[in-house]
Motif scaffolding. Structure first.
Motif, PDB file in Angstrom:
ATOM      1  N   UNK A 142     -16.707  33.632  29.191  1.00 36.36           N
ATOM      2  CA  UNK A 142     -16.819  34.116  30.560  1.00 36.36           C
ATOM      3  C   UNK A 142     -16.111  35.418  30.856  1.00 36.36           C
ATOM      4  N   UNK A 143     -15.618  36.118  29.841  1.00 36.64           N
ATOM      5  CA  UNK A 143     -14.890  37.354  30.105  1.00 36.64           C
ATOM      6  C   UNK A 143     -14.774  38.244  28.891  1.00 36.64           C
ATOM      7  N   UNK A 184     -10.716  29.616  32.839  1.00 35.26           N
ATOM      8  CA  UNK A 184     -10.566  29.340  34.271  1.00 35.26           C
ATOM      9  C   UNK A 184     -10.386  30.619  35.071  1.00 35.26           C
ATOM     10  N   UNK A 185      -9.573  31.538  34.574  1.00 34.11           N
ATOM     11  CA  UNK A 185      -9.389  32.817  35.250  1.00 34.11           C
ATOM     12  C   UNK A 185     -10.656  33.645  35.252  1.00 34.11           C
ATOM     13  N   UNK A 240     -17.656  23.939  36.407  1.00 34.25           N
ATOM     14  CA  UNK A 240     -17.632  22.478  36.314  1.00 34.25           C
ATOM     15  C   UNK A 240     -17.067  22.026  34.976  1.00 34.25           C
ATOM     16  N   UNK A 241     -17.424  22.734  33.910  1.00 32.91           N
ATOM     17  CA  UNK A 241     -16.915  22.375  32.589  1.00 32.91           C
ATOM     18  C   UNK A 241     -15.396  22.550  32.544  1.00 32.91           C
ATOM     19  N   UNK A 242     -14.905  23.656  33.092  1.00 29.13           N
ATOM     20  CA  UNK A 242     -13.462  23.921  33.037  1.00 29.13           C
ATOM     21  C   UNK A 242     -12.663  22.936  33.879  1.00 29.13           C
ATOM     22  N   UNK A 243     -13.295  22.328  34.853  1.00 32.94           N
ATOM     23  CA  UNK A 243     -12.607  21.331  35.674  1.00 32.94           C
ATOM     24  C   UNK A 243     -12.433  20.011  34.933  1.00 32.94           C
ATOM     25  N   UNK A 244     -13.267  19.803  33.913  1.00 33.15           N
ATOM     26  CA  UNK A 244     -13.220  18.561  33.146  1.00 33.15           C
ATOM     27  C   UNK A 244     -12.504  18.726  31.800  1.00 33.15           C
TER      28      UNK A 244
END
Length: 254
Positions: free
Chosen positions: A141-142, A179-180, A200-204
């Protein structure tokens, strides 16, 4: 091909070292073993049991939190070091698109200068398994900061070099920063479905390395979507390099 992640400096740098082993020959390499106190116990257990035959140390770039463990590692495992030209104690600097093998695993070195000028990503293929170890060039994601390069170089690294890999190539970055990265992506693409799924994946799940592919990154990584009208509108630019420059400036100022 077996890939074992070794978290280092969890809670601060959130780095990863990676132990990659050819299942057929047991030949192995350790990638970016920057913090030997957390890496050596894993290697010692594997080598003493005969589970692996460690052949090389590999670095993605010269920063201390990636290559800074080389000196201590060599005291325990006096092996050749493959890496960028500025990595400490480096023995071999593979040219761009050069190939070498870890047992039956084919490795291609991909030069991706920007975060550092000696950044190298390693694309590995073993049958239908494909993985790329991206250091601080590509994160889930980055992407990395442009410490030694510019937007043009990062655009080439992400959207020409890495984007040309097969879409099913699993991504193994140097840090757990997802997450960031999601937080920033939501500012740029607040309605994006792919970004929502990544969130959603990072929350789990605490760790995201090896869970997403190059194909996934093209969908949720805003730095790999510089030609996307949504991203262009968000940053107020349309030329791909200028979109990349604007994204990085926005992320740096968060």
């Amino acid at each position: 091909m077996h890939i074992q992640s070794i978290p280092m400096w969890e809670g601060s740098g959130n780095n990863y070292a990676y132990l990659v082993t050819d299942d057929k020959t047991k030949d192995s390499v350790i990638i970016d073993p920057a913090h030997p106190p957390e890496v050596l116990p894993v290697l010692d257990e594997k080598t003493s049991s005969g589970a692996i035959n460690l052949t090389h140390i590999i670095n993605t770039h010269h920063h201390h939190d990636h290559a800074g463990g080389n000196s201590e590692m060599l005291k325990h495992y006096p092996l050749p070091i493959i890496g960028g030209r500025d990595c400490s104690f480096v023995n071999e600097v593979p040219p761009h698109k050069d190939n070498f093998n870890i047992g039956s695993i084919k490795v291609t070195a991909l030069h991706t200068p920007c975060h550092t000028q000696d950044s190298i990503c390693y694309f590995m293929e073993d049958g239908d398994q494909r993985a790329v170890f991206t250091g601080d060039t590509l994160f889930i994601g980055g992407c990395g900061r442009f410490f030694e390069g510019n937007a043009k170089e990062m655009h080439r690294a992400l959207n020409e070099v890495l984007a040309s890999l097969p879409d099913d190539t699993k991504v193994y970055p140097g840090h757990e920063y997802t997450k960031g990265n999601v937080k920033f992506a939501k500012k740029v693409d607040p309605e994006g479905e792919a970004v929502r799924k990544l969130e959603e994946f990072t929350q789990k799940e605490k760790e995201t390395q090896g869970k997403f592919t190059i194909g996934d990154e093209k969908k949720h990584n805003v730095f790999m979507r510089v030609n996307d009208a949504v991203i262009q509108k968000s940053v107020g630019e349309t030329e791909p390099v200028e979109v990349m420059r604007a994204l990085r400036q926005m992320k740096d100022n968060m």
